[in-house]
Design an enzyme around this catalytic site. Structure first.
Site, short mmCIF file in Angstrom:
data_model
loop_
_atom_site.label_atom_id
_atom_site.label_comp_id
_atom_site.label_asym_id
_atom_site.label_seq_id
_atom_site.Cartn_x
_atom_site.Cartn_y
_atom_site.Cartn_z
CE LYS A 192 47.52 59.04 -52.75
NZ LYS A 192 46.87 60.12 -52.05
CD GLU A 267 51.12 48.89 -40.40
OE1 GLU A 267 50.53 48.88 -39.37
OE2 GLU A 267 52.14 48.33 -40.44
CB CYS A 301 45.09 53.65 -36.83
SG CYS A 301 46.63 53.65 -36.24
CD GLU A 403 39.49 52.64 -38.32
OE1 GLU A 403 39.30 52.70 -39.72
OE2 GLU A 403 40.42 52.64 -38.01
P1 NAD Z 1 42.12 55.94 -46.90
O1 NAD Z 1 42.18 54.53 -47.18
O2 NAD Z 1 40.72 56.87 -47.48
O3 NAD Z 1 43.10 56.77 -47.73
C1 NAD Z 1 44.63 56.65 -47.46
C2 NAD Z 1 45.58 57.05 -48.53
O4 NAD Z 1 45.02 56.22 -49.91
C3 NAD Z 1 45.05 58.45 -48.97
O5 NAD Z 1 46.55 58.83 -49.37
C4 NAD Z 1 44.29 58.12 -50.16
O6 NAD Z 1 44.44 59.14 -51.20
C5 NAD Z 1 45.09 56.85 -50.67
N1 NAD Z 1 44.05 56.14 -51.66
C6 NAD Z 1 42.68 56.13 -51.82
N2 NAD Z 1 42.23 55.31 -52.84
C7 NAD Z 1 43.11 54.79 -53.18
C8 NAD Z 1 43.52 54.00 -54.39
N3 NAD Z 1 42.41 53.34 -54.99
N4 NAD Z 1 44.78 53.69 -54.73
C9 NAD Z 1 45.83 54.26 -54.22
N5 NAD Z 1 45.79 54.84 -52.91
C10 NAD Z 1 44.41 55.37 -52.73
O7 NAD Z 1 42.33 56.43 -45.56
P2 NAD Z 1 42.20 57.79 -44.52
O8 NAD Z 1 40.87 58.06 -44.43
O9 NAD Z 1 42.98 58.64 -45.20
O10 NAD Z 1 42.95 57.35 -43.31
C11 NAD Z 1 41.93 56.80 -42.13
C12 NAD Z 1 42.24 55.42 -41.92
O11 NAD Z 1 43.83 54.95 -41.80
C13 NAD Z 1 41.69 54.87 -40.97
O12 NAD Z 1 41.12 53.33 -41.38
C14 NAD Z 1 42.79 54.26 -40.09
O13 NAD Z 1 42.63 53.31 -39.03
C15 NAD Z 1 43.94 54.03 -40.80
N6 NAD Z 1 44.95 54.25 -40.43
C16 NAD Z 1 45.82 53.17 -39.85
C17 NAD Z 1 47.10 53.41 -39.19
C18 NAD Z 1 47.85 51.98 -38.70
O14 NAD Z 1 49.06 52.01 -38.32
N7 NAD Z 1 47.46 50.99 -38.94
C19 NAD Z 1 47.57 54.43 -38.85
C20 NAD Z 1 46.93 55.47 -39.29
C21 NAD Z 1 45.58 55.39 -39.96
#
Ligand code: NAD
Length: 512
Positions: A192, A267, A301, A403
């Site tokens: 997803k 992650e 990130c 963040e």
């Molecule tokens: P997010 O948590 O809003 O969403 C991430 C994913 O989770 C999306 O596909 C979203 O649809 C899904 N999601 C949301 N709610 C959910 C639920 N209840 N159940 C299952 N899936 C759900 O994050 P974002 O805004 O898309 O991305 C930014 C974040 O990602 C930042 O915090 C960034 O640091 C992190 N990130 C971390 C890494 C790493 O390697 N550690 C890499 C890239 C991004």
């Protein structure tokens, strides 16, 4: 050579790669059961440029069932590693063939510059080639149990059904860190992507289909987390959830998954220090601090959002940064002269504006940026935000602790090595850190004591598929990439094989 397509709308090659149905379940492309769709917004214009199918809860359940049935029939999980490696290499070849279109789709969706998107696709290709080689060279471990009749071995098997959830900042790259090891291991998948940036993943799944990934092995659903997330994460049929995204979402997924003792790999975010000692090479330090935080407009990130700089050079160093930041060319990702693109969405734009207000209210000194860049040639509907620098920050300020996930650099100062270390570790996160010094012994001391999953010494931002990636503390658990990343997708089984069975001889008493 063909001119690059600089239109903000989907062209024929984009549409060909995305197709006209966007859920892929059990080897069949289809729309949502209720006909639901979602509109995608181009970050450089604020205009809708594409529509994708949006899965219902039933679609998500169907995807899990397909992945479960395909795993349980054993055909894919028992293919030879040579066969699976060949499929991974074919995927890599097709990524090369479709690189230009994939990169364009990534830029249309995320806003990042085309140059960055091309690097992303190159990286995805490397990830697949690496995992092909890794699975081919993986070996069982023999254990000497002291009995020549016993062959004891530890073997690795595919973990089963994997739900893979990715964020919007590196849509295809983050997904590839999950899909490549899952396929290499022989697992089956429900992927997803973020609902904000699904296009490159749709195109990529079509590539996997063409490369010979059998029906049911790789399933794809689209949709907002709150809608289908609970179905994907609260299922006894799922063996692993690998999630990259924000801390709040990750925490809630871990809680849901606990109901079925489903393994979870997280992650999450980062608040990454970049520590500069006075003896560091100035030119490369300024350059890397700048790139470390403003690349992809800070939506990384591992962005080095906290500059922690030694007192002696701090004023001059920040002056240099401000001067360089003034010249960063924020612009349309499709314009080859742009050095960094817009923010991904209005939500992110509003978030940055709120952090700027918070920084000012908490007493930080705004040295540069704080709003849209000073240019009149940008599309008025785009989500533009200038590189922003706050000086004289302290560790209690929300802009230092949280963040921000955007182009905001905070500056803290230190005098001693101990102080630098304490500041660098003063975060609930622990994803990445940078240290810059000419003193090699000091650099190595810092590397040892910083509580972060990646530490760059006199460099910043690099990674390789051959080395593990992941975080300490609230940045997550588990690792992606490297042999440990592959192991997340495998179960471990100990086989004790007695080649010359004899009675156990424990219960020897017999009735007279
Ligand atoms: P997010 O948590 O809003 O969403 C991430 C994913 O989770 C999306 O596909 C979203 O649809 C899904 N999601 C949301 N709610 C959910 C639920 N209840 N159940 C299952 N899936 C759900 O994050 P974002 O805004 O898309 O991305 C930014 C974040 O990602 C930042 O915090 C960034 O640091 C992190 N990130 C971390 C890494 C790493 O390697 N550690 C890499 C890239 C991004």
């Amino acid at each position: 050579m063909a001119q690059p397509d600089i239109s903000h709308h989907l062209g024929p090659s984009d549409s060909r790669l995305i197709g006209d149905a966007h859920l892929y379940i059990g080897g069949e492309w289809r729309g949502a059961r209720d006909g639901g769709t979602r509109e995608l917004t181009n970050p450089a214009t604020g205009e809708v440029f594409a529509t994708v199918d949006e899965a219902t809860a039933d679609d998500a359940r169907a995807a899990i069932s397909a992945a479960r049935a395909t795993f349980d029939d054993g055909e894919w999980s028992s293919t030879s590693v040579t066969e699976r490696a060949a499929v991974l290499r074919t995927i890599a070849d097709l990524l090369v063939r479709d690189k230009a279109t994939l990169a364009r789709l990534e830029t249309l969706d995320t806003g990042k510059t085309l140059a960055e998107s091309v690097i992303d696709v190159d990286d995805v290709e490397s990830v697949f080639r690496y995992h092909a080689a890794l699975i081919e060279t993986s070996a069982d471990r023999l254990v000497d149990v002291g009995d020549p009749a016993v062959v004891s071995r530890v073997i690795r098997e595919p973990i089963g059904v994997c739900v893979l959830i990715a964020p919007w900042n590196y849509p295809l790259l983050q997904m590839s860190w999950k899909i490549a090891p899952a396929l290499a291991a022989g697992a089956t998948v429900v992927a997803k992507p973020s609902e904000v940036t699904p296009l490159s993943t749709i195109a990529f799944v079509r590539i996997c289909e063409e490369a010979g990934v059998p029906p049911g092995v790789l399933n794809l659903v689209q949709g907002a987390g709150p809608n289908i997330g609970p179905v994907l994460t609260d299922s006894p049929d799922v063996d692993l959830i690998s999630f990259t995204g924000g801390l709040t979402t990750g925490t809630s997924i871990a809680q849901t998954a606990a109901r079925h003792v489903t393994k979870v790999a997280l992650e999450l975010g980062g608040k990454n220090p970049h520590i500069v000692f006075a003896d560091a090479d100035r030119e490369s330090a300024v350059d890397h601090v700048l790139t470390g935080v403003f690349l992809h407009s800070g939506q990384v990130c591992s962005a080095g959002t906290r500059l922690i700089v030694q007192d002696d050079i701090a004023d001059a160093f920040v002056d240099d940064l401000v001067e360089r930041a003034r010249h960063i060319r924020v612009g349309d990702g499709l314009d080859p002269t742009s050095e960094t693109g817009p923010l991904v969405s209005r939500t992110q734009l509003d978030k940055m504006a709120a952090y700027v207000r918070s920084g000012i209210e908490s007493g930080a000194v705004l040295r540069h940026g704080g709003g849209p860049p000073d240019r009149d040639d940008l599309h008025p509907g785009g989500f533009w935000f200038a590189p922003t620098i706050f000086d004289h920050c302290t560790r209690t300020m929300p802009i230092v602790r949280e963040e921000t996930f955007g182009p905001i650099l905070t500056v803290e100062r230190f005098t001693s090595e101990a102080q630098a270390l304490a500041l660098g570790n003063d975060t609930s996160y622990g994803l990445a850190a940078g240290v810059r010094t000419a003193d090699i012994a000091r650099g190595e001391r810092m590397v040892r004591r910083l509580r972060h999953g990646t530490v760059w010494l006199n460099d910043f931002g690099h990674y390789t598929p051959r080395a593990e990636w992941g975080g300490f503390g609230a940045s997550g658990n588990g690792r992606e990439l490297g042999p440990t990343g592959l192991a997340e997708y495998q179960e471990i089984k100990h086989v004790w094989h007695n080649t010359s069975p004899t009675p156990a001889g424990w219960f020897t008493h017999r009735e007279p």
